[in-house]
Design an enzyme around this catalytic site. Structure first.
Site, mmCIF file in Angstrom:
data_model
loop_
_atom_site.group_PDB
_atom_site.id
_atom_site.type_symbol
_atom_site.label_atom_id
_atom_site.label_comp_id
_atom_site.label_asym_id
_atom_site.label_seq_id
_atom_site.Cartn_x
_atom_site.Cartn_y
_atom_site.Cartn_z
ATOM 1 N N GLY A 88 0.824 -1.204 0.000
ATOM 2 C CA GLY A 88 0.000 0.000 0.000
ATOM 3 C C GLY A 88 0.855 1.250 0.000
ATOM 4 O O GLY A 88 2.072 1.192 0.148
ATOM 5 N N GLY A 90 2.729 3.732 1.349
ATOM 6 C CA GLY A 90 3.328 3.965 2.660
ATOM 7 C C GLY A 90 3.922 5.352 2.792
ATOM 8 O O GLY A 90 4.254 5.797 3.881
ATOM 9 N N GLY A 124 7.535 7.506 5.847
ATOM 10 C CA GLY A 124 6.565 8.157 4.969
ATOM 11 C C GLY A 124 7.139 9.305 4.156
ATOM 12 O O GLY A 124 6.417 10.000 3.445
ATOM 13 N N ARG A 181 -2.107 -1.235 -9.719
ATOM 14 C CA ARG A 181 -0.992 -2.128 -10.057
ATOM 15 C C ARG A 181 -1.475 -3.564 -10.103
ATOM 16 O O ARG A 181 -2.562 -3.870 -9.599
ATOM 17 C CB ARG A 181 0.077 -2.032 -8.952
ATOM 18 C CG ARG A 181 0.466 -0.637 -8.584
ATOM 19 C CD ARG A 181 0.522 -0.429 -7.074
ATOM 20 N NE ARG A 181 0.670 1.004 -6.762
ATOM 21 C CZ ARG A 181 1.828 1.658 -6.749
ATOM 22 N NH1 ARG A 181 2.931 0.984 -6.954
ATOM 23 N NH2 ARG A 181 1.887 2.941 -6.519
ATOM 24 N N ASP A 246 3.979 -5.029 -7.527
ATOM 25 C CA ASP A 246 3.368 -3.761 -7.097
ATOM 26 C C ASP A 246 3.939 -2.585 -7.871
ATOM 27 O O ASP A 246 3.472 -1.456 -7.709
ATOM 28 C CB ASP A 246 3.548 -3.557 -5.587
ATOM 29 C CG ASP A 246 5.003 -3.639 -5.160
ATOM 30 O OD1 ASP A 246 5.645 -4.666 -5.449
ATOM 31 O OD2 ASP A 246 5.507 -2.681 -4.561
HETATM 32 P P1 AMP Z 1 8.886 0.710 -3.505
HETATM 33 O O1 AMP Z 1 9.999 -0.290 -3.386
HETATM 34 O O2 AMP Z 1 9.342 2.129 -3.514
HETATM 35 O O3 AMP Z 1 7.962 0.395 -4.624
HETATM 36 O O4 AMP Z 1 8.061 0.574 -2.134
HETATM 37 C C1 AMP Z 1 7.602 -0.642 -1.630
HETATM 38 C C2 AMP Z 1 6.707 -0.420 -0.434
HETATM 39 O O5 AMP Z 1 7.418 0.227 0.635
HETATM 40 C C3 AMP Z 1 5.497 0.454 -0.698
HETATM 41 O O6 AMP Z 1 4.421 -0.041 0.066
HETATM 42 C C4 AMP Z 1 5.936 1.807 -0.224
HETATM 43 O O7 AMP Z 1 4.866 2.622 0.127
HETATM 44 C C5 AMP Z 1 6.773 1.435 1.011
HETATM 45 N N1 AMP Z 1 7.766 2.455 1.340
HETATM 46 C C6 AMP Z 1 8.899 2.738 0.674
HETATM 47 N N2 AMP Z 1 9.574 3.741 1.277
HETATM 48 C C7 AMP Z 1 8.863 4.112 2.345
HETATM 49 C C8 AMP Z 1 9.021 5.109 3.375
HETATM 50 N N3 AMP Z 1 10.085 5.932 3.409
HETATM 51 N N4 AMP Z 1 8.064 5.198 4.312
HETATM 52 C C9 AMP Z 1 6.998 4.379 4.302
HETATM 53 N N5 AMP Z 1 6.786 3.439 3.383
HETATM 54 C C10 AMP Z 1 7.709 3.300 2.411
HETATM 55 MG MG MG Z 2 6.365 0.753 -5.538
#
Ligand code: AMP
Ligand code: MG
Length: 479
Positions: A88, A90, A124, A181, A246
């Site tokens: 989700g 994040g 976040g 996605r 995702d």
């Molecule tokens: P990504 O690898 O960027 O596609 O992210 C994978 C998951 O990790 C997703 O659910 C993102 O929302 C979460 N995510 C990545 N970076 C952060 C962050 N700094 N804070 C919170 N959630 C994160």
């Molecule tokens: Mg992502």
């Protein structure tokens, strides 16, 4: 000046279990880095208004504009092949959707907008580096004519984000045809929530594939768009780096620019991502990974496909098997264009593979080799030009069977092969300068990447391969 964004939010009208409603978390001292004026205009938003303090407050998440219905989307996904039932948004908040001047509906999302129920251990937030990186990469991709999310604006937050060291915080306003996605489907399929799957499927068909009559049609259409997308990535030497389910968009757009990179010196097994230890997402593995992701999508749709379970599996399997020939056709088309071929012959794919093999053997720069086909300078892109010279004769013979004039051909080649791609060392240079408060290198790079087929002095300078000491061998997720 009041900011008017003509929101019309279809996702927010879906059932509550699709998302969590929440506003972005305000930041201390927002400041504008950049507004994409042309994109703002295309979306029906006054670009000047986005640059006012009120606009910047919206872009930073400090103010929720009228008509926005902020929410974090729920999804799941396979990350490096491992199943995560709950991912989700994040660190992203969907503000809402606008229907642009072209009639296309698009999401406006703030990335780095604070914690959500899906943040798990994350803060976040985003820091300036990945925000500028995604800005440059996505806009470069768009200028290359490849479907992608876009960058509407970037702001700094006046807050520090802790990564391997304290870094300046930033927020990217991202635009996508949707952020749905494969993982969105997986979220509901894994919960055996067939009602939600049906609702999501209807939403996606209405929004992205109105020509599809059935879930099987949708599967087929997504396979087609994704095959075309990844074939085009291959044609510019792009490595996504994190092709998790995702990060595979149902719209067929390139999404989630993390540790992605364009190849400098060509090798088929190139990996830049620091987290991709086994080369799962290497350049040449992308089509195989894509079909794996599409098979996950097909599995999600099984309960909705007509017939009993066995019939549904048979139909979905056939659709997924259709990927390979469709990808091959797309790939051949991409590379035929890159070789300046206007007609089709059976040996064309082999000819293109022959050049790629020569490039790997001769340690050639990807972009400069293909660009060099237009003006006869391709051999100069090779550390060892012998493999190129061995290949060239076959290409010249093939061109001779086309009968185009050399001028027509040179023009076609220059229109198919960019003079510049976003080079990793130039991106790093632009980020380092921006951290020190100097946005000029970023602006210059961005402006040059907006016209990738033009050979300007800036394109020559910024498009030049890295000197031996300047090579970037690893790129980072930047989360
Ligand atoms: P990504 O690898 O960027 O596609 O992210 C994978 C998951 O990790 C997703 O659910 C993102 O929302 C979460 N995510 C990545 N970076 C952060 C962050 N700094 N804070 C919170 N959630 C994160
Ligand atoms: Mg992502």
């Amino acid at each position: 000046m009041t900011i008017h964004i003509p929101f019309d939010n279809s996702y927010a009208r879906l059932p509550d279990r699709f998302f969590t409603r929440l506003a972005p978390t305000p930041v201390r001292a927002p400041a504008l880095l950049r507004v994409n004026e042309a994109l703002a205009h295309a979306l029906g938003i006054d670009p000047k208004a986005l640059g006012t303090p009120e606009g910047v407050a919206v872009l930073a998440g400090n103010a929720v504009p009228p008509g926005a219905e902020p929410l974090a989307q729920a999804y799941a996904g396979h990350q490096f092949g491992g199943w995560s039932p709950q991912l989700g948004d994040g660190r992203a908040i969907l503000l809402g959707e606008v229907v642009g001047r072209d009639g296309i509906r698009r999401d406006i999302q703030l990335k780095g907008a604070g914690r959500t129920p899906y943040s798990r251990m994350g803060d976040g937030r985003a820091w300036l580096g990945p925000v500028l990186r995604e800005y440059l990469m996505s806009e470069a991709m768009h200028a290359l004519g490849i479907p992608t999310t876009r960058a509407l604006a970037a702001v700094t937050t006046g807050e520090i984000v802790l990564r391997e060291r304290p870094l300046p915080g930033a927020v990217l306003a991202r635009v996508a045809q949707s952020h749905i996605r494969v993982g969105t489907f997986q979220f509901f399929a894994s919960r055996q929530d067939d009602d939600a799957l049906r609702t999501l499927t209807d939403h996606v068909i209405a929004r992205h594939y109105p020509e599809a009559d059935t879930p099987l049609d949708l599967l087929d259409a997504v396979i087609g768009r994704q095959a075309a997308l990844v074939a085009r990535w291959m044609g510019v030497g792009f490595i996504h780096g994190v092709m998790n389910t995702d990060n595979t968009a149902i719209s067929g757009e390139t999404i989630d620019y993390g540790p992605c990179a364009f190849i400098d010196t060509y090798h088929p097994e190139t990996v830049y991502s620091s987290i991709d230890h086994y080369g799962r997402y290497a350049y040449n593995r992308q089509p195989d990974i894509l079909v794996w992701n599409l098979a996950q999508f097909a599995t999600c749709l099984l309960p909705l496909i007509e017939g009993d379970r066995a019939q549904a599996i048979e139909a979905a399997t056939e659709a997924v098997h259709g990927f390979a020939p469709r990808f091959q056709t797309e790939w051949t088309q991409v590379f035929r264009r890159k070789l300046g071929l206007a007609t089709a012959e059976d040996g064309d794919a082999a000819l293109a593979h022959g050049l790629l093999e020569a490039m790997a053997a001769g340690r050639a720069d990807f972009t400069l080799t293909f660009r060099g086909l237009a003006d006869g300078s391709a051999a100069a892109a090779f550390a060892d030009p012998a493999p190129y010279h061995a290949w060239e004769g076959g290409w010249i013979a093939r061109l001779a069977r086309e009968g185009a004039t050399p001028e027509t051909r040179a023009t076609a080649l220059a229109a198919a092969n960019p003079a510049i791609h976003p080079r990793n060392h130039r991106i790093e240079e632009a980020i380092a300068a921006a951290v020190d408060g100097d946005l000029d290198p970023f602006e210059r790079l961005l402006a040059t990447l907006a016209h990738p087929f033009e050979t300007t002095p800036d394109a020559r300078r910024l498009g030049h391969p890295p000197a031996p000491g300047d090579e970037v061998r690893q790129t980072f997720c930047g989360t």
